[in-house]
Design a protein around this motif. Sequence first.
Motif, PDB file in Angstrom:
ATOM      1  N   THR A  73       0.810  -1.226   0.000  1.00 14.00           N
ATOM      2  CA  THR A  73       0.000   0.000   0.000  1.00 14.00           C
ATOM      3  C   THR A  73       0.840   1.272   0.000  1.00 14.00           C
ATOM      4  O   THR A  73       0.293   2.358  -0.084  1.00 14.00           O
ATOM      5  CB  THR A  73      -0.919   0.024   1.240  1.00 14.00           C
ATOM      6  N   ALA A  74       2.160   1.146   0.090  1.00 17.84           N
ATOM      7  CA  ALA A  74       3.020   2.337   0.154  1.00 17.84           C
ATOM      8  C   ALA A  74       3.497   2.733  -1.236  1.00 17.84           C
ATOM      9  O   ALA A  74       3.584   1.913  -2.143  1.00 17.84           O
ATOM     10  CB  ALA A  74       4.206   2.080   1.061  1.00 17.84           C
ATOM     11  N   ALA A  75       3.840   3.983  -1.380  1.00 18.68           N
ATOM     12  CA  ALA A  75       4.334   4.492  -2.653  1.00 18.68           C
ATOM     13  C   ALA A  75       5.795   4.109  -2.870  1.00 18.68           C
ATOM     14  O   ALA A  75       6.269   4.100  -3.996  1.00 18.68           O
ATOM     15  CB  ALA A  75       4.184   6.006  -2.707  1.00 18.68           C
ATOM     16  N   PHE A  76       6.518   3.786  -1.797  1.00 21.79           N
ATOM     17  CA  PHE A  76       7.951   3.495  -1.908  1.00 21.79           C
ATOM     18  C   PHE A  76       8.225   2.011  -1.680  1.00 21.79           C
ATOM     19  O   PHE A  76       7.783   1.432  -0.698  1.00 21.79           O
ATOM     20  CB  PHE A  76       8.761   4.309  -0.897  1.00 21.79           C
ATOM     21  N   GLU A  77       8.987   1.427  -2.582  1.00 22.86           N
ATOM     22  CA  GLU A  77       9.526   0.093  -2.391  1.00 22.86           C
ATOM     23  C   GLU A  77      11.000   0.157  -2.733  1.00 22.86           C
ATOM     24  O   GLU A  77      11.373   0.667  -3.790  1.00 22.86           O
ATOM     25  CB  GLU A  77       8.822  -0.934  -3.274  1.00 22.86           C
ATOM     26  N   GLY A  78      11.831  -0.315  -1.844  1.00 17.41           N
ATOM     27  CA  GLY A  78      13.267  -0.272  -2.081  1.00 17.41           C
ATOM     28  C   GLY A  78      14.036  -0.449  -0.790  1.00 17.41           C
ATOM     29  O   GLY A  78      13.569  -1.094   0.135  1.00 17.41           O
ATOM     30  N   TRP A  79      15.206   0.160  -0.750  1.00 19.20           N
ATOM     31  CA  TRP A  79      16.129   0.027   0.377  1.00 19.20           C
ATOM     32  C   TRP A  79      16.404   1.380   1.019  1.00 19.20           C
ATOM     33  O   TRP A  79      16.505   2.381   0.325  1.00 19.20           O
ATOM     34  CB  TRP A  79      17.453  -0.567  -0.104  1.00 19.20           C
ATOM     35  N   ARG A  80      16.525   1.359   2.327  1.00 18.15           N
ATOM     36  CA  ARG A  80      16.930   2.560   3.061  1.00 18.15           C
ATOM     37  C   ARG A  80      18.289   2.282   3.689  1.00 18.15           C
ATOM     38  O   ARG A  80      18.456   1.329   4.444  1.00 18.15           O
ATOM     39  CB  ARG A  80      15.937   2.892   4.160  1.00 18.15           C
ATOM     40  N   LEU A  81      19.251   3.118   3.355  1.00 15.71           N
ATOM     41  CA  LEU A  81      20.566   3.074   3.982  1.00 15.71           C
ATOM     42  C   LEU A  81      20.491   4.034   5.162  1.00 15.71           C
ATOM     43  O   LEU A  81      20.095   5.185   5.000  1.00 15.71           O
ATOM     44  CB  LEU A  81      21.633   3.531   2.978  1.00 15.71           C
ATOM     45  N   CYS A  82      20.832   3.570   6.330  1.00 20.73           N
ATOM     46  CA  CYS A  82      20.839   4.435   7.507  1.00 20.73           C
ATOM     47  C   CYS A  82      21.993   4.002   8.400  1.00 20.73           C
ATOM     48  O   CYS A  82      22.081   2.846   8.805  1.00 20.73           O
ATOM     49  CB  CYS A  82      19.521   4.341   8.260  1.00 20.73           C
ATOM     50  N   ILE A  83      22.888   4.948   8.658  1.00 17.98           N
ATOM     51  CA  ILE A  83      24.032   4.657   9.506  1.00 17.98           C
ATOM     52  C   ILE A  83      24.262   5.837  10.453  1.00 17.98           C
ATOM     53  O   ILE A  83      24.179   6.986  10.041  1.00 17.98           O
ATOM     54  CB  ILE A  83      25.289   4.333   8.664  1.00 17.98           C
ATOM     55  N   SER A  84      24.492   5.520  11.709  1.00 18.34           N
ATOM     56  CA  SER A  84      24.801   6.539  12.714  1.00 18.34           C
ATOM     57  C   SER A  84      26.243   6.358  13.144  1.00 18.34           C
ATOM     58  O   SER A  84      26.703   5.231  13.342  1.00 18.34           O
ATOM     59  CB  SER A  84      23.893   6.392  13.922  1.00 18.34           C
ATOM     60  N   CYS A  85      26.933   7.484  13.261  1.00 21.17           N
ATOM     61  CA  CYS A  85      28.336   7.430  13.639  1.00 21.17           C
ATOM     62  C   CYS A  85      28.694   8.674  14.450  1.00 21.17           C
ATOM     63  O   CYS A  85      28.579   9.789  13.959  1.00 21.17           O
ATOM     64  CB  CYS A  85      29.206   7.342  12.382  1.00 21.17           C
ATOM     65  N   LYS A  86      29.081   8.462  15.676  1.00 20.98           N
ATOM     66  CA  LYS A  86      29.585   9.539  16.530  1.00 20.98           C
ATOM     67  C   LYS A  86      28.693  10.778  16.542  1.00 20.98           C
ATOM     68  O   LYS A  86      29.146  11.894  16.376  1.00 20.98           O
ATOM     69  CB  LYS A  86      31.001   9.934  16.110  1.00 20.98           C
ATOM     70  N   GLY A  87      27.399  10.562  16.720  1.00 17.74           N
ATOM     71  CA  GLY A  87      26.474  11.682  16.864  1.00 17.74           C
ATOM     72  C   GLY A  87      25.845  12.178  15.578  1.00 17.74           C
ATOM     73  O   GLY A  87      25.035  13.089  15.607  1.00 17.74           O
ATOM     74  N   SER A  88      26.185  11.603  14.436  1.00 15.40           N
ATOM     75  CA  SER A  88      25.598  12.002  13.159  1.00 15.40           C
ATOM     76  C   SER A  88      24.910  10.800  12.531  1.00 15.40           C
ATOM     77  O   SER A  88      25.396   9.676  12.621  1.00 15.40           O
ATOM     78  CB  SER A  88      26.669  12.510  12.196  1.00 15.40           C
ATOM     79  N   THR A  89      23.760  11.048  11.895  1.00 18.50           N
ATOM     80  CA  THR A  89      23.017   9.996  11.215  1.00 18.50           C
ATOM     81  C   THR A  89      22.907  10.348   9.746  1.00 18.50           C
ATOM     82  O   THR A  89      22.602  11.491   9.398  1.00 18.50           O
ATOM     83  CB  THR A  89      21.611   9.825  11.827  1.00 18.50           C
ATOM     84  N   PHE A  90      23.145   9.358   8.898  1.00 19.06           N
ATOM     85  CA  PHE A  90      23.084   9.545   7.454  1.00 19.06           C
ATOM     86  C   PHE A  90      22.059   8.566   6.883  1.00 19.06           C
ATOM     87  O   PHE A  90      22.088   7.379   7.210  1.00 19.06           O
ATOM     88  CB  PHE A  90      24.460   9.300   6.828  1.00 19.06           C
ATOM     89  N   THR A  91      21.167   9.083   6.033  1.00 16.38           N
ATOM     90  CA  THR A  91      20.094   8.268   5.466  1.00 16.38           C
ATOM     91  C   THR A  91      19.948   8.558   3.984  1.00 16.38           C
ATOM     92  O   THR A  91      20.029   9.714   3.566  1.00 16.38           O
ATOM     93  CB  THR A  91      18.753   8.569   6.177  1.00 16.38           C
ATOM     94  N   LYS A  92      19.719   7.513   3.209  1.00 18.69           N
ATOM     95  CA  LYS A  92      19.428   7.651   1.782  1.00 18.69           C
ATOM     96  C   LYS A  92      18.532   6.491   1.374  1.00 18.69           C
ATOM     97  O   LYS A  92      18.683   5.381   1.858  1.00 18.69           O
ATOM     98  CB  LYS A  92      20.700   7.630   0.939  1.00 18.69           C
ATOM     99  N   TYR A  93      17.577   6.790   0.482  1.00 15.87           N
ATOM    100  CA  TYR A  93      16.665   5.782  -0.017  1.00 15.87           C
ATOM    101  C   TYR A  93      17.044   5.397  -1.443  1.00 15.87           C
ATOM    102  O   TYR A  93      17.389   6.252  -2.251  1.00 15.87           O
ATOM    103  CB  TYR A  93      15.228   6.308   0.012  1.00 15.87           C
ATOM    104  N   TYR A  94      16.987   4.097  -1.729  1.00 12.63           N
ATOM    105  CA  TYR A  94      17.282   3.548  -3.051  1.00 12.63           C
ATOM    106  C   TYR A  94      16.025   2.831  -3.538  1.00 12.63           C
ATOM    107  O   TYR A  94      15.685   1.750  -3.058  1.00 12.63           O
ATOM    108  CB  TYR A  94      18.459   2.579  -2.971  1.00 12.63           C
ATOM    109  N   SER A  95      15.345   3.435  -4.489  1.00 14.04           N
ATOM    110  CA  SER A  95      14.057   2.950  -4.972  1.00 14.04           C
ATOM    111  C   SER A  95      14.210   1.841  -6.014  1.00 14.04           C
ATOM    112  O   SER A  95      15.011   1.951  -6.943  1.00 14.04           O
ATOM    113  CB  SER A  95      13.295   4.122  -5.590  1.00 14.04           C
ATOM    114  N   ASP A  96      13.392   0.785  -5.870  1.00 14.02           N
ATOM    115  CA  ASP A  96      13.351  -0.278  -6.883  1.00 14.02           C
ATOM    116  C   ASP A  96      12.935   0.298  -8.230  1.00 14.02           C
ATOM    117  O   ASP A  96      13.435  -0.114  -9.270  1.00 14.02           O
ATOM    118  CB  ASP A  96      12.350  -1.358  -6.484  1.00 14.02           C
ATOM    119  N   LYS A  97      12.021   1.251  -8.197  1.00 14.73           N
ATOM    120  CA  LYS A  97      11.512   1.856  -9.436  1.00 14.73           C
ATOM    121  C   LYS A  97      12.636   2.562 -10.201  1.00 14.73           C
ATOM    122  O   LYS A  97      12.758   2.432 -11.412  1.00 14.73           O
ATOM    123  CB  LYS A  97      10.404   2.856  -9.086  1.00 14.73           C
TER     124      LYS A  97
END
Length: 93
Positions: A20-44
Amino acid sequence: MAASKPLQSKKNLTRFTYETAAFEGWRLCISCKGSTFTKYYSDKKFGSGKKSLAAAEAGLASLKALLTASKLVDGKLPATTVKKADKLLKEAV
């Protein structure tokens, strides 16, 4: 013919597959020493779950290399490293 094995989440990579969601894919999420980095990689965008996973894994490897090589300032990542990481993720395929 054998059924294909569903793609499963890995450390720092989460699989999103909701009918039912508009997004299908992968989410990269990594936290390091007080900072969080996120990026989405869409199957589409990448054409399939395996291709988006390959792109996410490449992005994760690049990001880990940058974070590992960075020197900490007061126990945290310096602002220049955070900017480089954000730019790296933004420019990733």
